[in-house]
Design a protein around this motif. Sequence first.
Motif, short mmCIF file in Angstrom:
data_model
loop_
_atom_site.label_atom_id
_atom_site.label_comp_id
_atom_site.label_asym_id
_atom_site.label_seq_id
_atom_site.Cartn_x
_atom_site.Cartn_y
_atom_site.Cartn_z
N ALA A 36 -3.41 18.70 118.09
CA ALA A 36 -3.80 19.56 119.48
C ALA A 36 -5.10 20.39 119.23
O ALA A 36 -5.05 21.58 119.77
CB ALA A 36 -2.57 20.23 119.74
N HIS A 37 -6.16 19.96 118.32
CA HIS A 37 -7.04 20.76 117.99
C HIS A 37 -7.90 21.23 119.25
O HIS A 37 -8.29 22.56 119.35
CB HIS A 37 -8.06 19.83 117.18
CG HIS A 37 -7.41 19.50 116.10
ND1 HIS A 37 -6.62 20.17 115.19
CD2 HIS A 37 -7.36 18.09 115.33
CE1 HIS A 37 -6.29 19.48 113.93
NE2 HIS A 37 -6.80 18.34 114.16
N ALA A 38 -8.18 20.34 120.09
CA ALA A 38 -9.03 20.43 121.36
C ALA A 38 -8.33 22.03 122.04
O ALA A 38 -9.06 22.67 122.59
CB ALA A 38 -8.93 19.38 122.46
N ARG A 39 -7.01 22.18 122.00
CA ARG A 39 -6.55 23.29 122.84
C ARG A 39 -6.14 24.55 121.92
O ARG A 39 -6.08 25.58 122.37
CB ARG A 39 -5.41 23.05 123.67
CG ARG A 39 -4.00 22.79 123.00
CD ARG A 39 -2.83 22.63 123.87
NE ARG A 39 -1.54 22.27 123.26
CZ ARG A 39 -1.28 20.99 122.93
NH1 ARG A 39 -1.98 19.97 123.31
NH2 ARG A 39 0.20 20.67 122.34
N GLU A 40 -5.99 24.19 120.56
CA GLU A 40 -5.45 25.17 119.78
C GLU A 40 -6.62 25.74 118.78
O GLU A 40 -6.60 27.16 118.55
CB GLU A 40 -4.60 24.68 118.71
CG GLU A 40 -3.34 24.12 119.19
CD GLU A 40 -2.19 23.42 118.50
OE1 GLU A 40 -0.88 23.22 118.98
OE2 GLU A 40 -2.55 23.42 117.18
N LEU A 41 -7.76 25.22 118.65
CA LEU A 41 -8.71 25.56 117.77
C LEU A 41 -9.28 27.03 118.02
O LEU A 41 -9.44 27.88 117.34
CB LEU A 41 -9.71 24.69 117.43
CG LEU A 41 -10.75 24.85 116.44
CD1 LEU A 41 -10.08 25.31 114.98
CD2 LEU A 41 -11.99 23.70 116.16
N MET A 42 -9.96 26.77 119.27
CA MET A 42 -10.69 28.27 119.82
C MET A 42 -9.80 29.33 119.81
O MET A 42 -10.18 30.41 119.54
CB MET A 42 -11.58 27.71 120.73
CG MET A 42 -12.92 27.20 120.68
SD MET A 42 -13.81 27.80 119.27
CE MET A 42 -14.35 29.46 120.17
N PRO A 43 -8.56 29.10 120.32
CA PRO A 43 -7.67 30.41 120.54
C PRO A 43 -7.33 30.83 119.17
O PRO A 43 -7.30 32.11 118.82
CB PRO A 43 -6.59 29.75 121.11
CG PRO A 43 -6.83 28.62 122.09
CD PRO A 43 -7.94 28.10 121.28
N ALA A 44 -7.35 29.93 118.10
CA ALA A 44 -7.06 30.53 116.68
C ALA A 44 -8.06 31.16 116.30
O ALA A 44 -7.97 32.26 115.38
CB ALA A 44 -6.66 29.16 115.68
N VAL A 45 -9.40 30.65 116.39
CA VAL A 45 -10.54 31.17 115.93
C VAL A 45 -10.63 32.76 116.61
O VAL A 45 -10.97 33.68 115.96
CB VAL A 45 -11.69 30.48 116.29
CG1 VAL A 45 -13.03 31.36 116.18
CG2 VAL A 45 -11.85 29.24 115.32
N ALA A 46 -10.50 32.80 117.91
CA ALA A 46 -10.41 34.05 118.58
C ALA A 46 -9.50 34.97 117.86
O ALA A 46 -9.67 36.40 117.88
CB ALA A 46 -10.20 33.68 120.09
N GLU A 47 -8.30 34.44 117.62
CA GLU A 47 -7.01 35.57 116.99
C GLU A 47 -7.58 36.14 115.82
O GLU A 47 -7.42 37.20 115.38
CB GLU A 47 -6.03 34.69 117.06
CG GLU A 47 -4.73 35.44 116.31
CD GLU A 47 -3.40 34.79 116.25
OE1 GLU A 47 -2.74 35.22 115.44
OE2 GLU A 47 -3.29 33.92 117.19
N VAL A 48 -7.95 35.23 114.76
CA VAL A 48 -8.24 35.77 113.34
C VAL A 48 -9.69 36.39 113.59
O VAL A 48 -9.76 37.66 112.79
CB VAL A 48 -8.72 34.64 112.46
CG1 VAL A 48 -7.22 33.72 112.27
CG2 VAL A 48 -9.61 33.55 112.91
#
Length: 221
Positions: free
Chosen positions: A39-51
């Motif tokens: 689910a990279h398309a929906r999960e990657l950028m939120p994960a980047v924003a979190e870290v």
Amino acid sequence: MNLLGFDTSTAAAAVCVLRQDGEEFELAPGPERLAEPPAHARELMPAVAEVMQRADLGYADLGAIAVGVGPGTFTGLRIGISTARALGRANDVPLRPVSSLAALAEGIEAPLRLPLIDAKRGELFAALYQDGRRRWGPLAASPEEVAERVAEGGGTALAAGDGAVRFRGVLEAAGIRVEPEESGAHVVRGLHVCRLAAAVAPSPPDAVLPEYLRLPDAKPR
């Protein structure tokens, strides 16, 4: 140097910020995530924003963006590398490409390390590392061919990765040890991508390409 790193070569996206003061801010997926749909398309950028938020950094504070370039799944690599390129171009930050197999090998605690990523079609993406140095690979081959190549070199290798989990029976029958299924060593970690990137020369965003190793399954009509 503040460094953002991520990898999308498998179903489990991993993200990390390694701050210049040595502090680590990581989202490391559990090994069970490897068996779930990507689910990279929906999960990657939120994960980047979190870290980035946890590290209290803005993109202007980054010295580079490290990205796993594979080998791995076609869609995952496209998403990860296109995201890294977009962030690099938008913020004038260079990229540092890292082998996903090398990052996976960093999590294996043994002198002879065999990182294996499921290549589908009954094959593995593989490389062999000894005492931190690559002996051969990366390559795409059947698990039997990989096991034979390991045996030719001698020594007892320890394997990890979603490919090692899938072909555990074949590998163990050939004398290759495989990490327990619940081991975190099966996941490519963003922290390892960041650490390896420290020794990689920076590249312009558009110069970073995925390492597919073979042609895609889908062919144009």
